[in-house]
Each structure stands twice: as structure tokens, then as C-alpha cells.
Design an enzyme around this catalytic site. Sequence first.
Site, mmCIF file in Angstrom:
data_model
loop_
_atom_site.group_PDB
_atom_site.id
_atom_site.type_symbol
_atom_site.label_atom_id
_atom_site.label_comp_id
_atom_site.label_asym_id
_atom_site.label_seq_id
_atom_site.Cartn_x
_atom_site.Cartn_y
_atom_site.Cartn_z
ATOM 1 N NE ARG A 24 -3.343 -8.275 -5.624
ATOM 2 C CZ ARG A 24 -2.526 -8.965 -6.836
ATOM 3 N NH1 ARG A 24 -2.414 -10.271 -7.150
ATOM 4 N NH2 ARG A 24 -1.853 -8.090 -7.413
ATOM 5 C CB CYS A 134 2.797 -4.734 -5.625
ATOM 6 S SG CYS A 134 0.988 -5.138 -5.255
ATOM 7 C CG ASP A 203 -3.423 -0.434 -8.627
ATOM 8 O OD1 ASP A 203 -4.309 -1.621 -8.786
ATOM 9 O OD2 ASP A 203 -2.262 -0.402 -8.563
ATOM 10 C CG ASN A 213 1.802 0.348 -8.583
ATOM 11 O OD1 ASN A 213 0.928 -0.685 -9.141
ATOM 12 N ND2 ASN A 213 2.884 -0.276 -8.490
ATOM 13 C CE LYS A 214 -1.094 -2.992 -3.649
ATOM 14 N NZ LYS A 214 -2.380 -2.668 -3.132
#
EC number: 5.3.1.29
Length: 333
Positions: A24, A134, A203, A213-214
Amino acid sequence: MTSDPPLSDAVDDTAADIATMEIRGAATIAAAAADAVAAQARETASETDDPAAFERAMRRAGRRLYDTRPTAVSLPNALRYTLGRMEGDDVETLHDSVLAATTAFTDRLDRAQNDLGRVGANRLRDGDTVMTHCHSTDALSCVEHAVEQGKDISAIVKETRPRNQGHITATQLRDLGVDVTLIVDSAARRYLDEADHVLVGADSIAADGGVVNKIGTSGLAVNARERGVPIMVAAQTIKLHPDTLTGHTVEIEMRDEAEVIEADAREAIGDITVDNPAFDVTPPRYVDAIVTESGQFPPESIVTLMRELFGESADRPWEEPDATTADATGPTA
Ligand SMILES: O=P(O)(O)OC[C@H]1O[C@H](OP(=O)(O)O)[C@H](O)[C@@H]1O
């Protein structure tokens, strides 16, 4: 007609590990995908001397990897870079071109993270405290370089439910010699008064400068803006999402409810819906700087860099050459 060479176990295993998040983090996923593409090229070259069969096997490997997780664009960008450079009229030349591309891509990833870290570190002052969300290797590279510059950095680390990637961040920052305080996600606003920066990864970054993003990043950014804490996004350029140049949006991955609630508790609660979106979008107006290996950018100007790197449209070299590209992109949210 002879059957096509099989999918490499390395591709299958990597795809499974990306889907289950054994592998990940956007940059790590990209590196693993490039390694799997290289493995497929090596194995296929030893099994066929038919260049068309070689290319089909490579595209199949690309599709298997592409179909794992939809949000982090580093994965399709890794496939674009590596499969997009596949060329030649015989298997040996095709093989060599893919291997050269995967090696170049992996080197580039390492260099980009290092260069980005140096840029991001310049934003951090001696004695600063960062709040993280994260686990981002790009974000950590900024802190690592700041520490190497001799700066004393502290961190407030959000645990990041449901998968608690904050624990990885906490451990790695501690190993860098950073003073770490771990907090639950809902305590973030209270602790923002002690933070000098919010530092997160990404991301995907959209053409309008929106940061994917997270899940929880956007709420953190809104609170940080209200508290006057600058928000810095560390994202190497493989996080730029070229499909957004042509109006597509970024699909937000919905993950299994089992990550959110244990089976017993789920059963006890009964007939309810459990949603588990993995990412959210932070609008550009809440982001102060996007730090890349090419320097730092205000989010609104990231589109210029995106056009320079990708042109106006993005190739999809994992698809069959006659596949329609316009509708195949498929982002939904
Ligand atoms: O590329 P690097 O900076 O390492 O990570 C970027 C992002 O990848 C992670 O997603 P997940 O944990 O794979 O869902 C986080 O959202 C993190 O900010």
C-alpha cells in the site's frame, strides 16, 4: 493456434497484495507494479518467440494490476511509463525495452522522492511541529530531509481509522528521532493549536489542484485553515492524474465494511449500512502548497505541470490497441 503465455505469478501475487493492501501507499504500489511488469516480461520472453503474443501477455499483466485499486493514479502512471515504452519487432527487443523502462521508472521514483523531500524540508523550520494523516513516504521524505538538515521536528500523528496507517508513520518518525504524539482522529482539531504545518501525501491530484488522499484529509484541511495552520501536500509527479485534464473525475475506492466494524459488533447492530470510503477530495482552496520533485506549486497552477508531463490526454497501454479510450476511463465519483 498455440495458447498465449500465462500471467506471471509475480503479477498475480502483486495484484492480490495491492488489493488487500499488503502492498500500500501510492509510491510503493507504483514500484511494485513496475517490478511485476518486469517479471512478466522476463517470464514471457522465455516462453514465446511471437512478438504479438508477448505484447498481449504484457497488456494482460497491465490490466490485472490496473484493476486492483482505482484511486491512486501512481498505478496507471507506472503502467503508462513501463508498458508505454514497450517497442520492437521481436521478443528480445520488446523484452529489453520493457526492462529498460521498469529500471528507469524505479530509479526515477527514488530520485523524485528524494528531490521532493529536499523541497519540502525547506518549508519546515527548526522546532516546528507537523500534524500527519495516514502514512505517506513522500511526506516522510520531507521530515527526513529536515532532520538531516539538523532541524528539530516534532509530530502529532493521527491514527487514521480504519486501518491505522498512522501507527506506521509514528514508528518511522520515531526512528528518525522525531518526538511523536499519537492521537485519535477526532482529536485533530484540539491539537492543531500545537501544529505549525499539516503535512500529508496524495494518491491523486486533479487538474484543478484538488487533492485526493486518505479519508479524513479534507476535514483536517478545513479545520487547519480555520486554525491558520498551513497545509502542505507532498506528492511526486506520478500522483498527477492525467485523465482529469479531460474532465474525468477520480474514482473514490469503497472498501469492505469488515475494515470498519468487527463481525460480532456488526451482527449485534443488525440492519444498518456501513460505508467505508478510502479517500476524499480536498478542494484546492484549502491547500497551501503541493511539493513535488520539480519544486513547490500552489494547487491552482499544478495543471501547467500536468500538461507539460502528460500533454492533453493520457495513453492506456494496458488496453488492446483498438479499444475505445474515451469511455474506458470509467471514473465515477
Ligand atoms: O506514495 P506515498 O506518499 O507513500 O503514499 C500516498 C498515499 O497513499 C496512502 O493510501 P493507502 O494507504 O494505500 O490507501 C495514503 O493515502 C497516502 O497519503
